[in-house]
Design a protein around this motif. Sequence first.
Motif, PDB file in Angstrom:
ATOM      1  N   LEU A 266       0.639   4.181  -2.789  1.00 45.69           N
ATOM      2  CA  LEU A 266       0.445   5.585  -2.439  1.00 45.69           C
ATOM      3  C   LEU A 266       1.537   6.461  -3.043  1.00 45.69           C
ATOM      4  O   LEU A 266       1.276   7.580  -3.516  1.00 45.69           O
ATOM      5  CB  LEU A 266       0.430   5.739  -0.913  1.00 45.69           C
ATOM      6  CG  LEU A 266      -0.821   5.236  -0.193  1.00 45.69           C
ATOM      7  CD1 LEU A 266      -0.621   5.265   1.317  1.00 45.69           C
ATOM      8  CD2 LEU A 266      -2.031   6.085  -0.567  1.00 45.69           C
TER       9      LEU A 266
ATOM     10  N   SER B  42       0.828  -1.210   0.000  1.00 47.88           N
ATOM     11  CA  SER B  42       0.000   0.000   0.000  1.00 47.88           C
ATOM     12  C   SER B  42       0.859   1.256   0.000  1.00 47.88           C
ATOM     13  O   SER B  42       0.510   2.255  -0.637  1.00 47.88           O
ATOM     14  CB  SER B  42      -0.924  -0.001   1.225  1.00 47.88           C
ATOM     15  OG  SER B  42      -1.804  -1.097   1.201  1.00 47.88           O
TER      16      SER B  42
ATOM     17  N   SER C  64      -2.305  17.024   4.716  1.00 46.76           N
ATOM     18  CA  SER C  64      -1.712  15.680   4.674  1.00 46.76           C
ATOM     19  C   SER C  64      -0.719  15.482   5.814  1.00 46.76           C
ATOM     20  O   SER C  64      -0.703  14.440   6.476  1.00 46.76           O
ATOM     21  CB  SER C  64      -1.015  15.465   3.329  1.00 46.76           C
ATOM     22  OG  SER C  64      -1.891  15.676   2.255  1.00 46.76           O
TER      23      SER C  64
ATOM     24  N   SER D 214      -1.132  12.764   9.061  1.00 48.03           N
ATOM     25  CA  SER D 214      -0.143  11.713   9.321  1.00 48.03           C
ATOM     26  C   SER D 214       0.515  11.901  10.679  1.00 48.03           C
ATOM     27  O   SER D 214       0.800  10.926  11.389  1.00 48.03           O
ATOM     28  CB  SER D 214       0.910  11.692   8.216  1.00 48.03           C
ATOM     29  OG  SER D 214       1.686  12.870   8.237  1.00 48.03           O
TER      30      SER D 214
ATOM     31  N   GLN E  82      -1.293  14.818  -0.204  1.00 48.37           N
ATOM     32  CA  GLN E  82       0.056  14.315  -0.438  1.00 48.37           C
ATOM     33  C   GLN E  82       0.136  12.887   0.094  1.00 48.37           C
ATOM     34  O   GLN E  82       0.336  12.670   1.290  1.00 48.37           O
ATOM     35  CB  GLN E  82       1.077  15.216   0.260  1.00 48.37           C
ATOM     36  CG  GLN E  82       2.512  14.923  -0.079  1.00 48.37           C
ATOM     37  CD  GLN E  82       3.450  15.934   0.544  1.00 48.37           C
ATOM     38  OE1 GLN E  82       3.042  17.013   0.970  1.00 48.37           O
ATOM     39  NE2 GLN E  82       4.729  15.591   0.618  1.00 48.37           N
ATOM     40  N   PRO E  83      -0.001  11.869  -0.758  1.00 51.62           N
ATOM     41  CA  PRO E  83      -0.053  10.486  -0.281  1.00 51.62           C
ATOM     42  C   PRO E  83       1.244  10.006   0.354  1.00 51.62           C
ATOM     43  O   PRO E  83       1.245   9.048   1.126  1.00 51.62           O
ATOM     44  CB  PRO E  83      -0.368   9.688  -1.556  1.00 51.62           C
ATOM     45  CG  PRO E  83       0.042  10.558  -2.681  1.00 51.62           C
ATOM     46  CD  PRO E  83      -0.159  11.966  -2.222  1.00 51.62           C
TER      47      PRO E  83
ATOM     48  N   LEU F 100       0.867   7.115  -6.781  1.00 44.13           N
ATOM     49  CA  LEU F 100      -0.305   7.896  -7.188  1.00 44.13           C
ATOM     50  C   LEU F 100       0.045   9.225  -7.847  1.00 44.13           C
ATOM     51  O   LEU F 100      -0.568   9.597  -8.854  1.00 44.13           O
ATOM     52  CB  LEU F 100      -1.220   8.127  -5.984  1.00 44.13           C
ATOM     53  CG  LEU F 100      -2.057   6.929  -5.512  1.00 44.13           C
ATOM     54  CD1 LEU F 100      -2.899   7.310  -4.311  1.00 44.13           C
ATOM     55  CD2 LEU F 100      -2.934   6.402  -6.638  1.00 44.13           C
TER      56      LEU F 100
ATOM     57  N   ALA G 288       2.123   7.198   3.312  1.00 38.87           N
ATOM     58  CA  ALA G 288       3.011   6.110   2.902  1.00 38.87           C
ATOM     59  C   ALA G 288       4.167   5.957   3.880  1.00 38.87           C
ATOM     60  O   ALA G 288       4.623   4.838   4.152  1.00 38.87           O
ATOM     61  CB  ALA G 288       3.528   6.369   1.490  1.00 38.87           C
TER      62      ALA G 288
END
Length: 435
Positions: free
Chosen positions: A131, A127, A410, A414, A159-160, A134, A164
């Motif tokens: 991410l 995953s 983002s 996180s 912001q993935p 992307l 991640a």
Amino acid sequence: MSTRNRELAALVFVGVVASTAFAATWIASTDAVSADWAVWAGILAGLYLVAHLVARRTVPFADPMLLPLAGLLTALGLTVIYGLDPVDARKQVVWVAIGIGVLVVTLLWLRSDYRILERYKYLFGVSAIVLLLLPSVPGLGERINGVRLWVEVGPIQFQPGELAKVFLIIFLAAYLRDKRESLAQGRLKDLGPLLAIWGAAMLVLVQTSDLGSALLNFGIFLAMLYAATGRALYVGVGLALFVAGAAGIHSALTRVQQRVTVWLHPWTDEKVYCGLNGQFEYRQNCDSYQLVKSLYSIANGGYGGTGLGRGTFETLDGTPLIPYLSTDFVYSAIAQELGLVGAAGVLLVYLVLVARGMRISLVAQDGFSKLLAAGLTFGLALQTFIIVGGVLRVVPLTGITLPFVSYGGSSILSNFVVLALLMLVSNRAVAAQRR
């Protein structure tokens, strides 16, 4: 006094300090004395009160300083951002509210046993790579300042890579816990799956030109590998690979060459070619403009600072002196308004937060918990060093955020996930000790 009561007392103290700071910024920004700032302070206090009540129920033995320290940093970020742009401050309040919501959901979801995450280590690893990929998807990713960090879906931009990073830490903690003995004995075959996932993640980061996150994740990888095995050889080999890779990337990517040149030689006495406009300019007026203006901002703060809300960040016609000030360069704004003393105090807050996180890792009872807490804490410390070091010209500048302080949803989300996981590990460790 119980653990949670100490947390509440610390939150009250933080609330008093933060309210005073925000009132000063409000008055300086509006040139009027009023109590309108109390609405903002009340909203933030209410959010952290909710987080405290949930923590009291779900993690009664967790470290009582984690939540107040996070509250102090988010309040400082909101205060500085409000002085820069009240519209951004309102958006940041919304993100902080969502972040605290994520904290609450994480605590409620994993309160019985967060170690269930260990069962899905490969899912987290894959995953994380997805991410990171992307932003490279055509029509989905968006390139800003030469870097593919963002994904835009309708009105939502995120912001993935921030999420991640957390997924990678969970994967590393679980995998290294399983293979720590064989890795400590030097069985290289056990490095295969680990290096495959890690190598794929690093390649994706290089492809998107997000070298700041690549450096961050590589540092976390080496730190967790050393914590799991105790072998300095792995760290030495990793550093050698990093130096070789950095040299190769420097030769291949013009953007990296530019960053290193700006870091080493931000000022020039003669005009050089400026890639931004195709003309010859002094470097401080072109490629290093942002960094040089940031250094001037820090110097303007002196020892005591200009005062909250009284920094100079715009020209007379309203043009920003430092682009992206509230995200990449928020520390330079803090240094100007609070001075050397205040800027050093902010770093001390981060040091205390890191020290508490490492203490949680030491008292944890199982390998997964130890590695998880160590990885999360080291990631927080290294991210702070990279962005502050870049702003102060200690290391080349990279576009990552200052945890809990910089503007951006983002990063805030996180960071609150990291906070929740540390509280869960701390709660289990202390509860086991008391039993």
